[in-house]
Design an enzyme around this catalytic site. Sequence first.
Site, short mmCIF file in Angstrom:
data_model
loop_
_atom_site.label_atom_id
_atom_site.label_comp_id
_atom_site.label_asym_id
_atom_site.label_seq_id
_atom_site.Cartn_x
_atom_site.Cartn_y
_atom_site.Cartn_z
N ASP A 1 0.42 -1.61 0.32
CA ASP A 1 0.06 0.08 0.21
C ASP A 1 0.62 1.51 0.20
O ASP A 1 1.79 1.72 -1.08
CB ASP A 1 -0.76 -0.42 1.27
CG ASP A 1 -2.13 -1.28 1.14
OD1 ASP A 1 -1.79 -2.08 2.01
OD2 ASP A 1 -2.64 -0.79 0.40
N GLU B 1 -10.15 4.17 3.26
CA GLU B 1 -10.89 3.08 1.81
C GLU B 1 -12.56 2.50 2.97
O GLU B 1 -12.00 1.97 3.75
CB GLU B 1 -9.30 2.33 2.88
CG GLU B 1 -8.67 2.24 1.22
CD GLU B 1 -7.91 1.06 1.09
OE1 GLU B 1 -7.07 1.77 0.43
OE2 GLU B 1 -7.84 0.04 1.42
N SER C 1 -10.28 0.50 -0.67
CA SER C 1 -9.49 -1.13 -1.38
C SER C 1 -9.80 -1.65 -2.61
O SER C 1 -10.33 -1.18 -3.39
CB SER C 1 -9.65 -1.46 -0.50
OG SER C 1 -8.79 -2.71 -1.39
#
Length: 556
Positions: A120, A442, A468
Site C-alpha cells: 500500500d 478506504e 481498497s
Amino acid sequence: MRSQRVTKGIERAPHRSLFKAMGYTQEELDRPLVGVVNSVNEIIPGHIHLDQIAKAVKAGVYMAGGTPMEFSTIGVCDGIAMNHEGMHFSLASREIIADSVEIMAMAHGFDALVFIPNCDKIIPGMLMACARLNIPSIFVSGGPMMAGRFQGKEVDLSNVFEAVGSVKAGRMSPEDLEELEECACPGCGSCAGMFTANSMNCLTEALGMGLPGNGTILAVEGARIRLAKEAGMKVMELLEKEILPLDIMNRQGFENALAADMALGCSTNTVLHLPAIAYEAGVEMDLTSIDEISSRTPQLCKLSPAGAHHIQDLREAGGIQAVLKELSESQLIHPQALTVTARTVEENLREARVLDREIIRSVQEPYSANGGIAILRGNLAPKGAVVKQGAVDPEMMVHQGNARVFDSEEQASEAILGGKIKSGDVIVIRFEGPKGGPGMREMLSPTASVAGMGLDKEVSLITDGRFSGATRGASIGHISPEAMEKGPIAAVREGDLIKINIPERTLEIDVSPEEVQNRLKEIKLPPHKYQRGYLGRYSRMVTSADQGAILRSEVK
C-alpha cells in the site's frame, strides 16, 4: 562518492570511530555505502518476512563490492486498519515514509539505496523519496501472497470482507465464515489479488524501478530471494554507470506505468500515488492525461476482485514483462525507456512471451477496449472522480438512482448492514476526503457489504473518500472537490437523483446549478476531526485527491 562526506579525511575520524563502534572495518568504509531501506515489521503479512529479503539484498551488495547498511520505515496494514480510526492514518503515512527515507539518506551520506517495500502506502512513499533524492536506487518487493483455497475455490482477503455482508444477509453461515477466515490468507506476502499493494509493485516494475519479476514472483518462492540478491548486485552497477532514478522516472517511464495500470486493471489508489510520485520527479500528470491513456489502452487482465485470477496466475502467464510485450507490439508503450536493468524496456522484453491467453489477452481480443480505470466528471465532480470500471458489472455501467446520504463511513455501514439500502439506491458517503476524513479512508467494508449482500449489481456508491483495491462494483471515489472544501457533493440531499454514465465519463446530480450554490451557501462545515498531532497538521495542509493528496506546502 557521497559517502566520503562521512568516511574520508582527518576531519571524519570521529565519524569513522562511530562506524567502527558498530563493527565496520576500514575496508568496508572504503567501499560504497548502500542504504537498505527495509519496511519489515510484525503487523503486516506482506512485511513479516522482509528480514529475509533484506538479508539477500545485503548479500548481493557485498558480492558486488559494496557495504550495505540497513534502516527501517513505518508501515500500516490497511486490512487491519480498515473500518476504524486507524484508517485515517493510512494514506497520511505515505508522506511520513517519504520524509523519513529522505532524512536517513541525507543524514548519512549513502551512495546508493535499495528499497524493500511490499504494501500500500509504503511503495509510493518510498518511490516519492527515491525521486526526491535522485541517487542510484532499485526496488525489490517482498512479493505477493498465495491465494487461499475454500471449498474447492481460490479465495483472498476480499472474499472475507464480502462474506461479512453475506452472513448479515443470511446468505452464508457463521461457520462457513469462520472456515473462510482460517484459509483465505495462507501465508506471508501482499494480499493475493490486484489490490493496491500488488498494483504498485507491478507498476514499479513497469515504471522501470524494479527488476523483471518484482511484481509477480511469490513471496514464498526461492526465486524471490534470488531476485533480492540480484537487486543488491544491480544497484552497484547502477552506481558505477551513474544511472539515476530520474533517468528512469521520466515522462516515458510514467506513461509506461500508466499503460500497464490500465492493461492490468489496477487499484484506483494508483491514481492517487502515481501523480504524487510524478510530482516528486518533476513530471506533470493530471487526471486528464490518465484518462487519455486509459481510453487508448485495452484491459488485458481481469484479476481479483474483477475476476477469478490471482497474481500467481499472472506470474505463470508470463508476468508483467509479458503484459508489456503485448502492449509494445501495438506501440502502446515506449520501448526505449531506460530501466534498472541498465537496459531499455525493448531489450528486457526480448525473451518475454504470453503463456496463457485467458489470463493475459491480446490487444486485439481484450477484456475491454478501454483501460481498467476511468475518470468521471460532471456537476457532482467538477475536478474529477475515479472508478475501477474493469470491476463494474456491465449492467451498472449506466445507472441512476436516488441518493442515500451519509456523512461518514460508519453511518453508511450501519445502514447497509441494517438492511436499509434498497435496489437502485446511490449511496453517498462524504466528509471522508483527504481533508475531511482526514486521510481518505478506504471504503472496503461498505462496498464489500454491498457485494456480500448481493446488491453490487443494483446499488452504486460514490464518495470523496477512496476504495481498497479489493473493491468491486459501481464504486466511484476521489470526488473532487471534496465536501470539506464545499465541493458539490456537500450539497447532495436525501432523495436527489444521481446519474452515472461510466462509458460517457459523467457523474451528475439532477439539481440546477443555482440550487446547488444556494445549498452550499447554507452549509456550515464541521470542524476538523483532529485538531492536534500529525492528522491535525495533515488535514490543514493536504490537497485534494485530483492532485494526488500531496501536502499543500509542496504544491508549486
